[in-house]
Design a protein around this motif. Structure first.
Motif, PDB file in Angstrom:
ATOM      1  N   ALA A 175      -5.399  15.036   3.144  1.00 20.18           N
ATOM      2  CA  ALA A 175      -4.419  13.942   2.991  1.00 20.18           C
ATOM      3  C   ALA A 175      -4.314  13.148   4.292  1.00 20.18           C
ATOM      4  O   ALA A 175      -4.163  11.928   4.284  1.00 20.18           O
ATOM      5  CB  ALA A 175      -3.059  14.514   2.604  1.00 20.18           C
ATOM      6  N   LYS A 176      -4.424  13.845   5.405  1.00 15.25           N
ATOM      7  CA  LYS A 176      -4.338  13.203   6.714  1.00 15.25           C
ATOM      8  C   LYS A 176      -5.473  12.179   6.851  1.00 15.25           C
ATOM      9  O   LYS A 176      -5.266  11.042   7.269  1.00 15.25           O
ATOM     10  CB  LYS A 176      -4.477  14.271   7.799  1.00 15.25           C
ATOM     11  N   ARG A 177      -6.665  12.607   6.485  1.00 20.20           N
ATOM     12  CA  ARG A 177      -7.816  11.703   6.579  1.00 20.20           C
ATOM     13  C   ARG A 177      -7.591  10.477   5.671  1.00 20.20           C
ATOM     14  O   ARG A 177      -7.833   9.332   6.061  1.00 20.20           O
ATOM     15  CB  ARG A 177      -9.082  12.469   6.176  1.00 20.20           C
ATOM     16  N   GLU A 178      -7.062  10.749   4.467  1.00 16.68           N
ATOM     17  CA  GLU A 178      -6.829   9.644   3.521  1.00 16.68           C
ATOM     18  C   GLU A 178      -5.755   8.678   4.039  1.00 16.68           C
ATOM     19  O   GLU A 178      -5.870   7.471   3.896  1.00 16.68           O
ATOM     20  CB  GLU A 178      -6.431  10.209   2.154  1.00 16.68           C
ATOM     21  N   ALA A 179      -4.714   9.251   4.655  1.00 22.77           N
ATOM     22  CA  ALA A 179      -3.639   8.393   5.189  1.00 22.77           C
ATOM     23  C   ALA A 179      -4.188   7.483   6.290  1.00 22.77           C
ATOM     24  O   ALA A 179      -3.806   6.310   6.395  1.00 22.77           O
ATOM     25  CB  ALA A 179      -2.504   9.260   5.723  1.00 22.77           C
ATOM     26  N   TRP A 180      -5.087   8.024   7.112  1.00 20.26           N
ATOM     27  CA  TRP A 180      -5.686   7.205   8.173  1.00 20.26           C
ATOM     28  C   TRP A 180      -6.530   6.083   7.565  1.00 20.26           C
ATOM     29  O   TRP A 180      -6.506   4.960   8.050  1.00 20.26           O
ATOM     30  CB  TRP A 180      -6.515   8.082   9.119  1.00 20.26           C
ATOM     31  N   MET A 237       0.862  -1.192   0.000  1.00 16.97           N
ATOM     32  CA  MET A 237       0.000   0.000   0.000  1.00 16.97           C
ATOM     33  C   MET A 237       0.891   1.232   0.000  1.00 16.97           C
ATOM     34  O   MET A 237       1.881   1.285   0.736  1.00 16.97           O
ATOM     35  CB  MET A 237      -0.878  -0.001   1.255  1.00 16.97           C
ATOM     36  N   VAL A 238       0.533   2.206  -0.824  1.00 15.81           N
ATOM     37  CA  VAL A 238       1.250   3.485  -0.812  1.00 15.81           C
ATOM     38  C   VAL A 238       0.385   4.484  -0.061  1.00 15.81           C
ATOM     39  O   VAL A 238      -0.827   4.521  -0.261  1.00 15.81           O
ATOM     40  CB  VAL A 238       1.458   4.001  -2.258  1.00 15.81           C
ATOM     41  N   THR A 239       1.015   5.261   0.804  1.00 18.89           N
ATOM     42  CA  THR A 239       0.273   6.367   1.419  1.00 18.89           C
ATOM     43  C   THR A 239       1.186   7.573   1.590  1.00 18.89           C
ATOM     44  O   THR A 239       2.369   7.520   1.227  1.00 18.89           O
ATOM     45  CB  THR A 239      -0.401   5.945   2.753  1.00 18.89           C
ATOM     46  N   TYR A 240       0.628   8.653   2.111  1.00 21.39           N
ATOM     47  CA  TYR A 240       1.413   9.882   2.249  1.00 21.39           C
ATOM     48  C   TYR A 240       2.507   9.730   3.297  1.00 21.39           C
ATOM     49  O   TYR A 240       2.346   9.022   4.292  1.00 21.39           O
ATOM     50  CB  TYR A 240       0.495  11.042   2.658  1.00 21.39           C
TER      51      TYR A 240
END
Ligand code: URA
Length: 238
Positions: free
Chosen positions: A221-226, A205-208
């Motif tokens: 982006a924070k919400r998406e990373a969570w 998985m790739v995340t920020y």
């Protein structure tokens, strides 16, 4: 060239961290067919039964690339050698360079909070020492610049050995440098995140990157990373 000498030379290039060599094309007149330069793929460099101790020993007091010039400590990685989940960042910052440990500065504190906070909320008993955390390059790039392609390629051989040795159930690539190193892609995180890819056979998985999330205007982006992390934790630990 004699076979033995050729083998020795290939081993020398492999030790330098090069994994693919290109043969010079013969002049067109003597080419039987006009072909692209034939790549010589060097043999796999992840020995059977590789261990983190062995890999660290092989890195030694590394001077294989220019990053050694400014470093204080090599930041190899930390956590559980048998982890089911490995996080891969970009490269050490100032705090990591000083302590010899990955993700111990501000970004590291956020990463710890993200791992432990999400796990707790989701009812998964997991603490940071249960996972393994490392970086694409093991020495701090000057001024925290992005690692250059040759630095990533040279150090990448050790990252690949770490991943192959641990054989986690999943990998989480933090930011675009880790994504580039493991997926050979030019796509950015926004495009890659939120879905599964593979490094060799291992789901990835790739995340920020947490440093990106520390910037105040990146709330979305924070919400998406969570969300990404939640997906990863349930996949690995359910
Ligand atoms: N950023 C990274 O990518 N890695 C670290 O270890 C610390 C900050």
């Amino acid at each position: 060239m004699e076979r033995d000498e050729l083998r020795r030379r290939l081993e020398f290039y492999r030790d330098l961290g090069l994994t693919t060599l290109y043969r010079k094309q013969k002049p067109v007149a003597v080419l039987e067919e006009a072909a692209a330069p034939a790549p010589i793929v060097l043999p796999a460099i992840e020995p059977e039964g590789d261990t983190l101790i062995q890999i660290r020993e092989d890195i030694g007091d590394c001077k294989r690339c220019r990053l050694h010039e400014g470093r204080h400590k090599i930041v190899f990685g930390s956590g559980n050698e048998h982890a089911k989940l490995v996080f891969v960042g970009e490269g050490p910052g100032a705090d990591e360079d000083e302590q010899g440990l990955p993700f111990v500065g501000r970004a590291g504190q956020l990463l710890t909070q993200m791992i432990e906070g999400t796990a707790k909320k989701e009812g998964i008993p997991l603490l940071r020492p249960d996972v393994y955390i490392c970086n694409v390059v093991k020495c701090r790039p000057p001024e925290n610049r992005t690692p250059l392609p040759d630095e990533m390629e040279i150090c990448g051989q050790f990252l690949y050995r770490q991943l192959q040795g641990i054989k986690p159930k999943a990998i989480c690539a933090l930011g675009s440098t880790a994504a580039k190193a493991l997926l050979s892609t030019k796509d950015g995180v926004t495009k890659l995140r939120g879905r599964w890819h593979r490094w060799r056979d291992i789901p990835l998985m790739v995340t920020y990157h947490p440093s990106y999330l520390l910037r105040p205007y990146n709330q979305n982006a924070k919400r998406e990373a969570w969300e990404d992390l939640k997906t990863v934790l349930h996949f690995v630990y359910d």
